[in-house]
Design an enzyme around this catalytic site. Sequence first.
Site, PDB file in Angstrom:
ATOM      1  N   LYS A   1     -22.372  14.604  -2.324  1.00 54.16           N
ATOM      2  CA  LYS A   1     -21.526  14.610  -3.515  1.00 54.16           C
ATOM      3  C   LYS A   1     -22.294  15.025  -4.767  1.00 54.16           C
ATOM      4  CE  LYS A   1     -18.539  13.406  -0.716  1.00 54.16           C
ATOM      5  NZ  LYS A   1     -17.854  14.524  -0.065  1.00 54.16           N
TER       6      LYS A   1
ATOM      7  N   GLU B   1     -19.632   7.140 -11.250  1.00 55.06           N
ATOM      8  CA  GLU B   1     -18.997   7.985 -12.260  1.00 55.06           C
ATOM      9  C   GLU B   1     -17.928   7.234 -13.026  1.00 55.06           C
ATOM     10  OE1 GLU B   1     -17.577  11.357 -10.032  1.00 55.06           O
ATOM     11  OE2 GLU B   1     -15.642  10.442  -9.654  1.00 55.06           O
TER      12      GLU B   1
ATOM     13  N   HIS C   1      -8.265   3.093  -2.027  1.00 54.22           N
ATOM     14  CA  HIS C   1      -8.704   4.486  -2.068  1.00 54.22           C
ATOM     15  C   HIS C   1      -8.402   5.247  -0.799  1.00 54.22           C
ATOM     16  CE1 HIS C   1     -10.384   3.573  -5.873  1.00 54.22           C
ATOM     17  NE2 HIS C   1     -10.754   2.433  -5.327  1.00 54.22           N
TER      18      HIS C   1
ATOM     19  N   ARG D   1     -13.202  20.459   5.890  1.00 55.17           N
ATOM     20  CA  ARG D   1     -12.512  20.276   7.169  1.00 55.17           C
ATOM     21  C   ARG D   1     -11.014  20.314   6.920  1.00 55.17           C
ATOM     22  NH1 ARG D   1     -10.492  15.467   5.489  1.00 55.17           N
ATOM     23  NH2 ARG D   1     -11.955  14.058   4.484  1.00 55.17           N
TER      24      ARG D   1
END
Lengths: 499, 499, 166, 166
Positions: A118, A201, A236, A292
């Site tokens: 990431k 973040e 999430h 993917r």
Amino acid sequence: MALFRRILVANRGEIALRVIRTAQEMGIETVAVYSDADRNALHVRKASHAVHLGGSKPSESYLDIGKVLDAAQRLGADAIHPGYGFLSENEDLAQACLDARIEFLGPPPAAILSMGDKVEARKIAYQAGVPLVPGLQEEIGEARLAEAAKAIGYPVMLKAAAGGGGKGIRIVSEEKGLREAFQLASAEAKSAFGDDRIYLEKFVTRPRHVEIQVMADKHGNVVYYGERECSVQRRHQKLVEESPCSVLTQELRAQMGKAACDLARKVGYVGAGTVEFLWSEGRFYFLEMNTRLQVEHPVTEMRFGVDLVKEQIRIGAGEKLLPVSEPRGHSIEVRINAEDPETFFPSLGRITRLNVPGGPGVRMDSALYRGLEVTPYYDSMLGKLIVHGEDRAHAIARCERALRELRIIGVATSVPVALRTLQSEEFRSGDYDTSILERIQKKPTQSRRELAMLAAAAARFLGAEQAGAVAAAAHPAGSLVTPRWGLIGRSERLGKGGR
Amino acid sequence: MALFRRILVANRGEIALRVIRTAQEMGIETVAVYSDADRNALHVRKASHAVHLGGSKPSESYLDIGKVLDAAQRLGADAIHPGYGFLSENEDLAQACLDARIEFLGPPPAAILSMGDKVEARKIAYQAGVPLVPGLQEEIGEARLAEAAKAIGYPVMLKAAAGGGGKGIRIVSEEKGLREAFQLASAEAKSAFGDDRIYLEKFVTRPRHVEIQVMADKHGNVVYYGERECSVQRRHQKLVEESPCSVLTQELRAQMGKAACDLARKVGYVGAGTVEFLWSEGRFYFLEMNTRLQVEHPVTEMRFGVDLVKEQIRIGAGEKLLPVSEPRGHSIEVRINAEDPETFFPSLGRITRLNVPGGPGVRMDSALYRGLEVTPYYDSMLGKLIVHGEDRAHAIARCERALRELRIIGVATSVPVALRTLQSEEFRSGDYDTSILERIQKKPTQSRRELAMLAAAAARFLGAEQAGAVAAAAHPAGSLVTPRWGLIGRSERLGKGGR
Amino acid sequence: MKYFTKLDGEERVFEFERRAGKLLARSGDRTYELNLSLVGDGSAFSLLVDGRSYDVAADVQREHVTLQIVGERFVVHCENERERAAQAVAGAKVVGKRELRASMPGIVVDVKVKCGDLFEEGQTLVVLEAMKMQNPLPAEASGKVARVLCKAGEAVAAGAVLLELE
Amino acid sequence: MKYFTKLDGEERVFEFERRAGKLLARSGDRTYELNLSLVGDGSAFSLLVDGRSYDVAADVQREHVTLQIVGERFVVHCENERERAAQAVAGAKVVGKRELRASMPGIVVDVKVKCGDLFEEGQTLVVLEAMKMQNPLPAEASGKVARVLCKAGEAVAAGAVLLELE
């Protein structure tokens, strides 16, 4: 002439079946791989060939690159489809396929590697001119944690560097819970990805999760198939997805599409990929790229009349992209998870009854069957219901209708919550964000609860009558048909359940 | 605001469920009616209300206009959808609805009457400039039969004047069988329609059955949604339908569409209707007009992205036709009949196992459920499988794939024959006619028969092993799950079946 | 254990053996390696033959095995050794009697002959109706009606004897 | 026969009676006319309440009735008169013992406390993993650990006692 002779599907569950279906339609043989727990799984039964990998733990079966590759070579498979999850974003498998001259139906190892990390992905996105959410572009240790979070400003989000699918994510609104959240996220990341790096973040206000489906061929062409709105999430994990996104202007859609394609080009992408963005107050920020096929890809397929798996296979064989047709109508997907609808805890058990919805505009992608044992080894997602309608209101109505037809007995599922989400004013207005589920009523209404009590009493009364009838006459006269004393009657009679 | 408050569906089986689904999606309540045999039918369970009509014989229930109308009035239904078959083409019901101020979701009584009488229909078609097959435009008695047949020339076709759906039809190739055929056709016509009038026409060479879907609103607008090719028939009952028809030129399609719309206008048509044509050597001939929704309407829906039942309801409420969108791809429907795949004889029994296909481009319209008793009272059609693909080859491949996924245990079905039809060179070439089924191989191949013998032996071996295991240990140690000794094991153990 | 299967006049014998963790099936000079697993309520099983996968639905009524496999439906006659031996003993006792049986359940709409009538091969003897279709039942060979066991309007089960013939 | 139902703390009593071919259910001052019919293998039934139709899937484990109806899932507690009477007698014997139970089947990944530890309300005592999700199990109230009955790495069933508390 088929493009490949035989494709090994390195996955399980509904996505393995999804790939097998398309391969069959293309005249290509399939090899299923399976763990102990999956001996009877539909993907094993529907494939042309099946190879046993090992134990029920993913690490002993679906995550074992050596076993997967060995199966492919022994069975003479000339391509491997990785599905999603498991090895789908594993650059080592992609590299091993390259070395073994087996076509990996996904991007090149380098693209997986750079987008899979990431921190690295954010750097590349930044270079490609894609807007980013404020945050730290490097992994963070427990020592610097509190300081960094303070600098960015709460609420902050802890994310697994190697993550995806919502695993290993925690949101923290004040310093108090930071350390425990970090440890849990880190442990989950370790268990799910074998990599415990975490980054940090800013948590954006009223964000929506909007993603772009891209497809790239080996000739340098990249296209995008519009967006998917995936803001209905709990823990999430997405629960309901739709396309189009009701707040996206044509202009913003084009900007996001261009950004996604730019990123794909930048990393030399090949095949199907998804670029995830946060949308907030008319602006969008790069979140991550999933290298993917996405769980929610059917939402796109139904609007664009395209088979994305077929496109993956065609591209893998070196063919060129087909032009993207005009999208039609509105599409919604609901994930069917084996979980308690109030607590979202996983629900395990055996499927004793299954009725799938039918009729116009309804698609069911699942590997469910009557008798399936839902085990704790794998993801709680049992399948997906996807509908298509003329417009958003029609699609919502159709989705409600289809969800009411769906019957899964044996485990609790997320269906009641999905249904109440579709019925909520917030969802219907189109003005919602990623926290919508926290505001959805988790309990049925009063009148429905009363109906349930009446129905429960009726079920027991019916059972008692049946049991009485059995006691009175072993073989009722004049009946051509052998009587069936079902679960209800049997349970009353024996005084215990017959699961 | 819904267009109607409550629609009574005067039908059963898959079409009743089909209508209920759309009504639900439109926010309209539904009233199901049912016979004794259908107490547990899906249409009863899925409707908002249910009313018992009477005995299992159609004449005591679904064909009883008084009972149907009474139910509608008692339940406050403001519209009746007649489905197909039963009262769908009965002008008395249409008239009674008109008198009772209940909207009949079909054409006006006069249009039903004129198109329902095959002799009258031919006259009107002739006046409207629609080409006709040579034949007698009036009913014929047993006395003049031989003479008239000789004049037209063999082979001739005997058709019920009040007929439809292939009932009461006989083809005769020489004078010898003429009288018996007439008597059978006449008796069938009497039993099915209460009207034994028969008419006679020339049997066209290598004919294809191609039909046009029309839709007319109450404002004088008439449109058509392309054609359906329905030539795969046995006993004059359709088995496989597709759209588009592979031999139709754009020009001929437009001519047929215009002819169909002209005919609809001529009789002041309202709602959904189908004009059936024979196509032979590049020319088309009017066959009949069905003044109702057709079994195979989903073929059209999947190509045009339209819900024809929704259109019927909208039109019934006085709304205007929507523009017809561009058709996309290719669509195929396979009817699932409870019948022996070799002899086409009806197969009755209880459905003990059911697996319906899923995945992209697949639609299942059926009222099947596990436990359903297939009785001799009604039609042998259990449901329909409809697929959509990018083009004809894709649709065929998808249909094959989906048919292989479909499992119906308890009765024999027409699926194997449909599958072999799709796999035949003749069907794949697109150059076939209404007698294609006579040329389809009815038996499985040698290698499949050998596989079946191996599988049968394996089933018995597995059963014997299970039975042995049961005898050895009533409760196996270490198992968390109660053992399920299924049909195979149980049958071996008890030495008899457990249907 | 040996199993004797019969389908459309063809016969094959299979012998099963579990050895070294493998299940082998032998038929003539062929040997298959099998992997069998019961599914759900036991009306289906997963069959792997030398790694090839087949999804089989099976309804086993002793020696009558109804299968759905590769999109086809088969009714295979399958006896084990014990049953075959028993059958061989019993076989001699079965005396053929000519009958007209209902090929399907339905309603008798017409009996075209009466007791003592002579008939030709192919001649319609009884007409049955089911699911709105009328189906004539023809004579398989010429003969004479010995007894009439049904009448018009009567509902009959599949396999019911409608006429006794000579 | 009377049935005592309980759902989310609410209670209703239903009394059923068949009279003149009708099935009536009474609850307080309301009377419903019902029509019930078992479907398929008996795990479902069709329920008509005053002509309104409901398709009900039901799993009856004596007094625990799990229902699917109108797209919802309910677990209703439902006793008949006899059971209620028996329950009233047995009720006195039940002695409350504080325990931490597994809320779902899964694998114990971490036991955060040991025997004798004091803990606060809301404190995480055990972490369970199932389907790749880690779920902390918090204390419902403050207390002390009396016995530890699980260890990390162990698979546990839903409802299994993990800790005994004081």
